[in-house]
Enzyme design. Structure first.
Site, PDB file in Angstrom:
ATOM      1  N   ASP A  16     -91.293 -86.778  72.466  1.00 21.95           N
ATOM      2  CA  ASP A  16     -89.912 -86.878  71.668  1.00 21.95           C
ATOM      3  C   ASP A  16     -89.071 -87.226  72.792  1.00 21.95           C
ATOM      4  O   ASP A  16     -89.188 -86.725  73.949  1.00 21.95           O
ATOM      5  CB  ASP A  16     -90.006 -85.568  70.899  1.00 21.95           C
ATOM      6  CG  ASP A  16     -88.615 -84.923  70.441  1.00 21.95           C
ATOM      7  OD1 ASP A  16     -87.983 -85.829  69.502  1.00 21.95           O
ATOM      8  OD2 ASP A  16     -87.970 -83.932  70.629  1.00 21.95           O
ATOM      9  N   ASP A  26     -85.093 -85.781  72.446  1.00 26.08           N
ATOM     10  CA  ASP A  26     -84.043 -84.745  72.446  1.00 26.08           C
ATOM     11  C   ASP A  26     -84.576 -83.310  72.766  1.00 26.08           C
ATOM     12  O   ASP A  26     -85.641 -83.047  71.697  1.00 26.08           O
ATOM     13  CB  ASP A  26     -83.146 -84.757  71.069  1.00 26.08           C
ATOM     14  CG  ASP A  26     -82.255 -85.906  71.280  1.00 26.08           C
ATOM     15  OD1 ASP A  26     -81.462 -86.286  72.082  1.00 26.08           O
ATOM     16  OD2 ASP A  26     -82.606 -86.757  70.405  1.00 26.08           O
ATOM     17  N   ASP A  47     -90.666 -80.719  70.685  1.00 25.41           N
ATOM     18  CA  ASP A  47     -90.424 -79.457  70.938  1.00 25.41           C
ATOM     19  C   ASP A  47     -90.044 -78.777  69.589  1.00 25.41           C
ATOM     20  O   ASP A  47     -89.838 -77.541  69.381  1.00 25.41           O
ATOM     21  CB  ASP A  47     -88.927 -79.302  71.465  1.00 25.41           C
ATOM     22  CG  ASP A  47     -88.055 -80.242  70.763  1.00 25.41           C
ATOM     23  OD1 ASP A  47     -88.373 -81.010  70.294  1.00 25.41           O
ATOM     24  OD2 ASP A  47     -86.809 -79.721  70.813  1.00 25.41           O
TER      25      ASP A  47
END
Length: 228
Positions: free
Chosen positions: A10, A12, A172
């Site tokens: 991922d 961000d 995240d």
């Protein structure tokens, strides 16, 4: 030592701490609407589902709901501002480049699978000098689907020249765990990202609190997969 050949990240909140520039763009849009800025601390966990959802969440703080046309206008304003300020304060998380060096030395290839727009993702990674590390950088508009739809992860791995059966996802938040589960891929959760649900509660296969822990986590998962 056998490592998974493809590690998909991922963006961000996983590779890069983008919150300062994303929230600055959000607050720019809110200010033009006469609304109060959203504090950085509370706004960090609004990130992760794309620009439109971030704007919707920012408006909800003030009890505002807008129609589709208005949301389209605000999203365009957000993207225009954000694109011009995409790396003002955004930085890779500490230890990232050393971890990538370590994994690359073990034969891993890397890709990015994000719900950010592809061109914005590439612009950000270009400005941070990271683009060349990734065999593929794919966003929500690349294949017409976003996480947690497994197609975006499967196609990202294919574009990177990898094999979905020899892949590990790193993220995240819920969309990252979800896309990995749906694609049958093991997942490492990072504890320093952006999520309204603590990543530990989503039960990724491994948890790390710093990028220095990533190579060992990849090694552990790769061995577990090879024994399965």
């Amino acid at each position: 030592m056998t490592f998974a050949r493809t590690v998909v990240f991922d963006l961000d909140g996983t590779l890069v701490d983008t919150a300062p520039d994303l929230i600055a763009a959000l607050n720019f849009v809110l200010a033009r609407e006469g609304l109060a800025p959203v504090p950085m601390k509370s706004a960090r966990n609004m990130i992760g589902a794309g620009a439109r959802k971030l704007i919707e969440r920012g408006l909800e703080v003030d009890g505002r709901v807008v129609d589709t046309d208005e949301l389209n206008r605000l999203t365009k304003d957000f993207i225009d501002y954000y694109a011009a300020h995409i790396a003002d304060a955004s930085r890779p998380f500490e230890g990232l480049e050393a971890a990538l060096d370590d994994l690359a030395a073990q034969g891993c290839r890397f890709a990015v699978c994000t719900n950010k727009l592809e061109w914005l993702s590439k612009r950000l990674l270009d400005q941070l000098g990271l683009s060349g590390r990734f065999a593929a950088i794919c966003g929500a508009d690349t294949f017409g689907v976003s996480k947690p739809d497994p197609i975006i992860l499967q196609q990202t791995v294919a574009r990177a020249g990898g094999n979905i059966g020899a892949t590990i996802m790193v993220g995240d938040a819920g969309p990252d765990v979800g896309v990995a589960r749906r694609a049958g891929v093991p997942v490492i959760g990072v504890e320093f990202g952006y999520t309204d649900v603590p990543i530990a509660e989503l039960k990724p296969d491994r948890l790390i609190g710093h990028m220095r822990e990533l190579p060992a986590a990849v090694e552990g998962l790769s061995k577990a997969v090879s024994r399965a």
